[in-house]
Scaffold this motif. Structure first.
Motif, PDB file in Angstrom:
ATOM      1  N   ASP A 162       0.858  -1.173   0.000  1.00 18.94           N
ATOM      2  CA  ASP A 162       0.000   0.000   0.000  1.00 18.94           C
ATOM      3  C   ASP A 162       0.904   1.236   0.000  1.00 18.94           C
ATOM      4  O   ASP A 162       2.130   1.103  -0.106  1.00 18.94           O
ATOM      5  CB  ASP A 162      -0.940  -0.024   1.212  1.00 18.94           C
ATOM      6  CG  ASP A 162      -2.153   0.872   1.027  1.00 18.94           C
ATOM      7  OD1 ASP A 162      -2.911   0.661   0.066  1.00 18.94           O
ATOM      8  OD2 ASP A 162      -2.331   1.805   1.831  1.00 18.94           O
ATOM      9  N   LYS A 163       0.347   2.419   0.119  1.00 24.94           N
ATOM     10  CA  LYS A 163       1.144   3.643  -0.004  1.00 24.94           C
ATOM     11  C   LYS A 163       2.227   3.746   1.064  1.00 24.94           C
ATOM     12  O   LYS A 163       3.328   4.234   0.791  1.00 24.94           O
ATOM     13  CB  LYS A 163       0.222   4.858   0.074  1.00 24.94           C
ATOM     14  CG  LYS A 163      -0.738   4.979  -1.096  1.00 24.94           C
ATOM     15  CD  LYS A 163      -1.642   6.188  -0.935  1.00 24.94           C
ATOM     16  CE  LYS A 163      -2.613   6.319  -2.103  1.00 24.94           C
ATOM     17  NZ  LYS A 163      -3.532   7.481  -1.944  1.00 24.94           N
ATOM     18  N   LEU A 164       1.949   3.316   2.296  1.00 27.20           N
ATOM     19  CA  LEU A 164       2.869   3.541   3.410  1.00 27.20           C
ATOM     20  C   LEU A 164       3.592   2.290   3.877  1.00 27.20           C
ATOM     21  O   LEU A 164       4.401   2.357   4.800  1.00 27.20           O
ATOM     22  CB  LEU A 164       2.110   4.163   4.586  1.00 27.20           C
ATOM     23  CG  LEU A 164       1.464   5.526   4.312  1.00 27.20           C
ATOM     24  CD1 LEU A 164       0.663   5.992   5.519  1.00 27.20           C
ATOM     25  CD2 LEU A 164       2.524   6.565   3.948  1.00 27.20           C
ATOM     26  N   PHE A 165       3.311   1.134   3.260  1.00 27.71           N
ATOM     27  CA  PHE A 165       3.971  -0.090   3.702  1.00 27.71           C
ATOM     28  C   PHE A 165       3.960  -1.133   2.614  1.00 27.71           C
ATOM     29  O   PHE A 165       3.175  -1.068   1.654  1.00 27.71           O
ATOM     30  CB  PHE A 165       3.308  -0.648   4.972  1.00 27.71           C
ATOM     31  CG  PHE A 165       1.941  -1.259   4.729  1.00 27.71           C
ATOM     32  CD1 PHE A 165       1.804  -2.606   4.408  1.00 27.71           C
ATOM     33  CD2 PHE A 165       0.794  -0.485   4.841  1.00 27.71           C
ATOM     34  CE1 PHE A 165       0.558  -3.172   4.193  1.00 27.71           C
ATOM     35  CE2 PHE A 165      -0.463  -1.041   4.630  1.00 27.71           C
ATOM     36  CZ  PHE A 165      -0.586  -2.392   4.301  1.00 27.71           C
ATOM     37  N   SER A 166       4.825  -2.121   2.772  1.00 28.28           N
ATOM     38  CA  SER A 166       4.795  -3.325   1.941  1.00 28.28           C
ATOM     39  C   SER A 166       5.541  -4.416   2.680  1.00 28.28           C
ATOM     40  O   SER A 166       6.322  -4.152   3.602  1.00 28.28           O
ATOM     41  CB  SER A 166       5.428  -3.082   0.566  1.00 28.28           C
ATOM     42  OG  SER A 166       6.823  -2.866   0.688  1.00 28.28           O
ATOM     43  N   TYR A 167       5.297  -5.668   2.295  1.00 24.83           N
ATOM     44  CA  TYR A 167       6.090  -6.780   2.815  1.00 24.83           C
ATOM     45  C   TYR A 167       6.093  -7.915   1.820  1.00 24.83           C
ATOM     46  O   TYR A 167       5.170  -8.088   1.028  1.00 24.83           O
ATOM     47  CB  TYR A 167       5.586  -7.253   4.189  1.00 24.83           C
ATOM     48  CG  TYR A 167       4.105  -7.551   4.293  1.00 24.83           C
ATOM     49  CD1 TYR A 167       3.577  -8.753   3.830  1.00 24.83           C
ATOM     50  CD2 TYR A 167       3.241  -6.646   4.882  1.00 24.83           C
ATOM     51  CE1 TYR A 167       2.233  -9.039   3.937  1.00 24.83           C
ATOM     52  CE2 TYR A 167       1.883  -6.911   4.994  1.00 24.83           C
ATOM     53  CZ  TYR A 167       1.387  -8.106   4.527  1.00 24.83           C
ATOM     54  OH  TYR A 167       0.044  -8.386   4.631  1.00 24.83           O
ATOM     55  N   GLN A 168       7.195  -8.647   1.843  1.00 21.66           N
ATOM     56  CA  GLN A 168       7.380  -9.853   1.051  1.00 21.66           C
ATOM     57  C   GLN A 168       8.019 -10.884   1.972  1.00 21.66           C
ATOM     58  O   GLN A 168       9.175 -10.725   2.380  1.00 21.66           O
ATOM     59  CB  GLN A 168       8.268  -9.610  -0.175  1.00 21.66           C
ATOM     60  CG  GLN A 168       7.744  -8.560  -1.147  1.00 21.66           C
ATOM     61  CD  GLN A 168       8.072  -7.144  -0.716  1.00 21.66           C
ATOM     62  OE1 GLN A 168       9.157  -6.878  -0.210  1.00 21.66           O
ATOM     63  NE2 GLN A 168       7.140  -6.226  -0.925  1.00 21.66           N
ATOM     64  N   LEU A 169       7.270 -11.908   2.315  1.00 19.75           N
ATOM     65  CA  LEU A 169       7.709 -12.891   3.298  1.00 19.75           C
ATOM     66  C   LEU A 169       7.625 -14.298   2.725  1.00 19.75           C
ATOM     67  O   LEU A 169       6.723 -14.606   1.937  1.00 19.75           O
ATOM     68  CB  LEU A 169       6.852 -12.820   4.566  1.00 19.75           C
ATOM     69  CG  LEU A 169       6.798 -11.485   5.310  1.00 19.75           C
ATOM     70  CD1 LEU A 169       5.769 -11.545   6.426  1.00 19.75           C
ATOM     71  CD2 LEU A 169       8.174 -11.122   5.869  1.00 19.75           C
ATOM     72  N   ARG A 170       8.526 -15.152   3.175  1.00 22.89           N
ATOM     73  CA  ARG A 170       8.448 -16.574   2.893  1.00 22.89           C
ATOM     74  C   ARG A 170       8.020 -17.276   4.172  1.00 22.89           C
ATOM     75  O   ARG A 170       8.616 -17.072   5.240  1.00 22.89           O
ATOM     76  CB  ARG A 170       9.794 -17.118   2.421  1.00 22.89           C
ATOM     77  CG  ARG A 170       9.764 -18.602   2.071  1.00 22.89           C
ATOM     78  CD  ARG A 170      11.139 -19.128   1.725  1.00 22.89           C
ATOM     79  NE  ARG A 170      11.086 -20.544   1.342  1.00 22.89           N
ATOM     80  CZ  ARG A 170      12.165 -21.306   1.163  1.00 22.89           C
ATOM     81  NH1 ARG A 170      13.389 -20.783   1.327  1.00 22.89           N
ATOM     82  NH2 ARG A 170      12.028 -22.583   0.833  1.00 22.89           N
TER      83      ARG A 170
END
Length: 355
Positions: A162-170
């Motif tokens: 989103d505009k203020l955050f992101s995540y990519q996790l396994r």
């Protein structure tokens, strides 16, 4: 349990389309009669990986992930990713705009000082959102929870932006899912309302998390809840408090307290030992007490709790990492990571609705 807020929001959205979803019939309409939908009854035999996918005939369903994460400096974070499916009619899915399914996604990140949340909506049948198995793939727009092989939930990628955050996790686990309640039959009231409910509480997560332009390498335990039902509440139930706890001893605990407009809350849970064996917890087994409150978005919220399960020698205090973990969405609620202290250390997640 996971009577999650997306289900609540979806039922409100559908209230204009289906009289049975009226908000007067229990919290957010979830206590409304659902006679045309498939009932939840004891004795279901779960089948994996098939049950990781959608269930035609049921009104409400969700795939819900929370993760307690730390970076290499010990800073703590929480991540939430949720996909909800709600059926307008008790009929099989069809392709195109005649599809009678609404999808909703929620994503959030939390630190000790920051909380951001976002939501997405989609109509079924047009490939904007959905869930498939072998390999598992859940998505809404570009938010994804997906695997590469046919091993069910063994090795998955989780992402949202989103505009203020992101995540990519396994997320990885070598353990099988855990059935909640009585062999997956999770009762929600003395009157018999229930859902089918299983979890994967043994995920280990690692990857990147970005908040307000700052990127962190993070890792920690994660928890998946899978739940589906047709009428999970009674008209008398006003909200709930739900806990998922990772104990440092390797054990896990799920608890929920269904608050009622009249009468005592309905309280139950599951004790999961380090080997993944479960024990159903009844109200007499659990002492769950709010200790301190904070004013959050103009509401008084219990952000510090005492949990005592004498038969398991558990006597702990739960503190919110960030008391202001308010999901400021169409239907607002509180959800965020918590810390444990007392007889056991650990971490977990708390959700509170209806305040």
């Amino acid at each position: 349990m996971r009577i999650k807020l997306g289900a609540l929001l979806l039922m409100l959205l559908l209230s204009g389309c289906d009289d049975s979803a009226s908000v007067e019939k229990g919290f957010a309409g979830l206590g409304g009669e659902a006679a045309t939908f498939t009932p939840v009854v004891p004795g279901r035999v779960f089948s994996f990986p098939a049950d990781h996918g959608p269930h035609d005939g049921f009104r409400i369903e969700w795939w819900y992930v929370t993760a307690n994460l730390k970076d290499d400096q010990g800073r703590e974070f929480g991540v939430q990713w949720t996909l909800f499916r709600s059926a307008l009619k008790a009929a099989p899915e069809v392709a195109g705009w005649a599809n009678q399914t609404i999808w909703l996604g929620h994503a959030a990140v939390t630190s000790a000082t920051v909380h951001h949340a976002a939501e997405r909506y989609a109509r079924g049948g047009v490939e904007q959102a959905g869930v498939s198995v072998q390999p598992f793939n859940g998505w809404i727009d570009d938010w994804r929870f997906s695997g590469q092989g046919g091993d069910g939930l063994a090795d998955l990628q989780l992402s949202a932006r989103d505009k203020l955050f992101s995540y990519q996790l396994r997320l990885t686990s070598t353990r099988p899912p855990v059935l909640q309640g009585d062999k997956g039959f999770s009762q929600k009231s003395e009157q018999g309302q229930a859902s089918y409910y299983y979890s994967q509480p043994f995920f280990q997560a690692s990857g990147t998390l970005e908040i307000d332009g700052m990127t962190y390498q993070v890792s920690g335990p994660a928890w998946l809840d899978r739940e589906w039902s047709s009428q999970p509440l009674t008209a008398n139930q006003s909200g709930w408090d739900w806990f998922s706890l990772h104990l440092d001893s390797g054990e896990q605990v799920m608890l929920y307290r269904m608050r009622q407009k009249n009468g005592e809350p309905y309280l139950t849970g599951t004790w999961i030992d380090a080997q993944g064996q479960t024990q159903l917890l009844h109200a007499a087994d659990i002492r769950l007490t709010p200790l301190d409150t904070a004013t959050v978005a103009g509401r008084s919220m219990p952000v510090r709790w005492s949990i005592n399960i004498p038969t398991k020698h558990l006597d702990i205090t739960i503190n919110a990492l960030n008391p202001n973990a308010w999901m400021d969405l169409r239907i607002p609620y509180w959800e965020g990571p918590v810390r444990l202290s007392g007889s056991h250390g650990g971490q977990g997640y708390l959700e509170m609705t209806g305040y």
